[in-house]
Scaffold this motif. Structure first.
Motif, mmCIF file in Angstrom:
data_model
loop_
_atom_site.group_PDB
_atom_site.id
_atom_site.type_symbol
_atom_site.label_atom_id
_atom_site.label_comp_id
_atom_site.label_asym_id
_atom_site.label_seq_id
_atom_site.Cartn_x
_atom_site.Cartn_y
_atom_site.Cartn_z
ATOM 1 N N GLU A 163 -13.064 55.414 33.193
ATOM 2 C CA GLU A 163 -13.889 54.316 32.699
ATOM 3 C C GLU A 163 -14.636 54.795 31.456
ATOM 4 O OE1 GLU A 163 -16.290 53.299 36.034
ATOM 5 O OE2 GLU A 163 -14.774 51.969 36.916
ATOM 6 N N SER A 165 -17.038 53.926 27.876
ATOM 7 C CA SER A 165 -18.142 53.078 27.431
ATOM 8 C C SER A 165 -17.696 52.064 26.389
ATOM 9 C CB SER A 165 -19.272 53.945 26.857
ATOM 10 O OG SER A 165 -19.758 54.849 27.831
ATOM 11 N N SER A 166 -16.716 52.458 25.536
ATOM 12 C CA SER A 166 -16.266 51.560 24.471
ATOM 13 C C SER A 166 -14.835 51.908 24.087
ATOM 14 C CB SER A 166 -17.175 51.680 23.245
ATOM 15 O OG SER A 166 -17.067 52.982 22.681
ATOM 16 N N ASP A 169 -14.522 55.120 22.122
ATOM 17 C CA ASP A 169 -14.493 56.329 22.942
ATOM 18 C C ASP A 169 -13.074 56.643 23.422
ATOM 19 O OD1 ASP A 169 -17.201 56.847 22.764
ATOM 20 O OD2 ASP A 169 -17.677 55.510 24.439
ATOM 21 N N ARG A 194 -13.530 44.871 33.780
ATOM 22 C CA ARG A 194 -14.718 45.650 33.451
ATOM 23 C C ARG A 194 -15.638 45.707 34.665
ATOM 24 N NH1 ARG A 194 -16.787 44.860 27.292
ATOM 25 N NH2 ARG A 194 -14.791 45.196 26.257
ATOM 26 N N ASN A 197 -21.337 47.493 34.775
ATOM 27 C CA ASN A 197 -21.990 48.156 33.645
ATOM 28 C C ASN A 197 -21.218 47.967 32.344
ATOM 29 O OD1 ASN A 197 -24.047 49.164 35.295
ATOM 30 N ND2 ASN A 197 -22.747 50.867 35.942
ATOM 31 N N LEU A 199 -18.174 48.715 31.586
ATOM 32 C CA LEU A 199 -17.295 49.828 31.240
ATOM 33 C C LEU A 199 -15.860 49.335 31.169
ATOM 34 C CD1 LEU A 199 -18.810 52.568 33.573
ATOM 35 C CD2 LEU A 199 -19.325 52.151 31.162
ATOM 36 N N GLY A 226 -17.803 60.038 26.191
ATOM 37 C CA GLY A 226 -17.526 58.615 26.379
ATOM 38 C C GLY A 226 -17.012 58.233 27.748
ATOM 39 N N LYS A 228 -17.381 57.783 31.708
ATOM 40 C CA LYS A 228 -18.386 57.656 32.753
ATOM 41 C C LYS A 228 -17.817 57.975 34.137
ATOM 42 C CE LYS A 228 -21.325 56.406 29.708
ATOM 43 N NZ LYS A 228 -22.380 57.375 29.283
#
Length: 234
Positions: A163, A165-166, A169, A194, A197, A199, A226, A228
């Motif tokens: 997972e 963040s963007s 990443d 998603r 959060n 992700l 990046g 998680k």
């Protein structure tokens, strides 16, 4: 000695109260052996479930034999055939698809089906087949599991779920892998999947030029800014 064993074997294959009790008790023991192994690994179906399935299947075959002997008609395999197909509903209840698209519970479902087959074999008097099948399945779930794990730990092609963040990443992560000589293929990203959060979940396959311990790979992936969450898909 051999004559005594043959007499005991013949006696237990006859249909009477003692042989029925022996079949039910033996099926309970064999089912319990498989159930203890599954319960030790904290699987959904454990000792009591396997024991109940195996004993119930044995009783079905005893009942079939009883109906044939009392009424003189009928097919002793008919009820057993219904158990084989019916146990699929119980096995389906142990199979789940996680939010990360992983399928879990297949081994438990297969073992439940096998436990029912063992009960059917013992219930009709095929003791040797039931005992040998239990031994082989138990070895397959213990010894062979360790062998499989050792082989997988040395594999050069692995699947992971992570997972990010963007999307940026993800690009930086792929570039980092290339710098370490790791090839990325079959990358699947679904922006709809998603988490709360926000992700982005990604499934990808990597190919190593040389063997790297899986624990070291996971540590390297986890230390990437990046990411998680990351886990290997087995």
């Amino acid at each position: 000695m051999l004559d005594t064993l043959r007499n005991i074997d013949q006696y237990l294959h006859e249909y009477h109260l003692l042989s029925i009790a022996f079949r039910l008790i033996l099926s309970m023991v064999l089912g319990g052996i498989l159930g203890m192994e599954r319960g030790r690994k904290k699987r959904p179906a454990g000792f009591r479930t396997y024991m109940t399935v195996c004993v119930g299947s044995a009783l079905v075959m005893c009942t079939s034999q009883y109906m044939v002997q009392v009424f003189g008609t009928g097919d002793p395999a008919r009820l057993g055939a219904q158990v084989i197909s019916g146990i699929g509903f119980l096995g389906a209840g142990t199979i789940i698809v996680t939010g990360r698209s992983q399928v879990k519970g297949l081994t438990t479902a297969a073992c439940l089906w096998a436990s029912a087959c063992i009960g059917l074999a013992v219930g009709i008097g095929f003791y040797l087949g039931g005992i040998l099948c239990t031994i082989l399945i138990y070895l397959g779930m213990t010894v062979m599991h360790r062998i499989e794990w050792n082989l997988l730990s040395r594999a050069r092609v692995m699947d992971f779920f992570a997972e990010f963040s963007s999307i940026q990443d993800i690009g930086r992560f792929i570039q980092m892998l290339r710098e370490h000589g790791i090839t990325v293929s079959d990358l699947q990203m679904n922006r709809k999947d998603r988490t709360q959060n926000d992700l982005i979940g990604v499934m990808f396959t990597i190919k190593l030029e040389k063997p790297i311990p899986h624990a070291k790979l996971l540590e390297m992936f986890s230390n990437f800014d990046g990411i998680k969450f990351v886990e290997e898909i087995l």
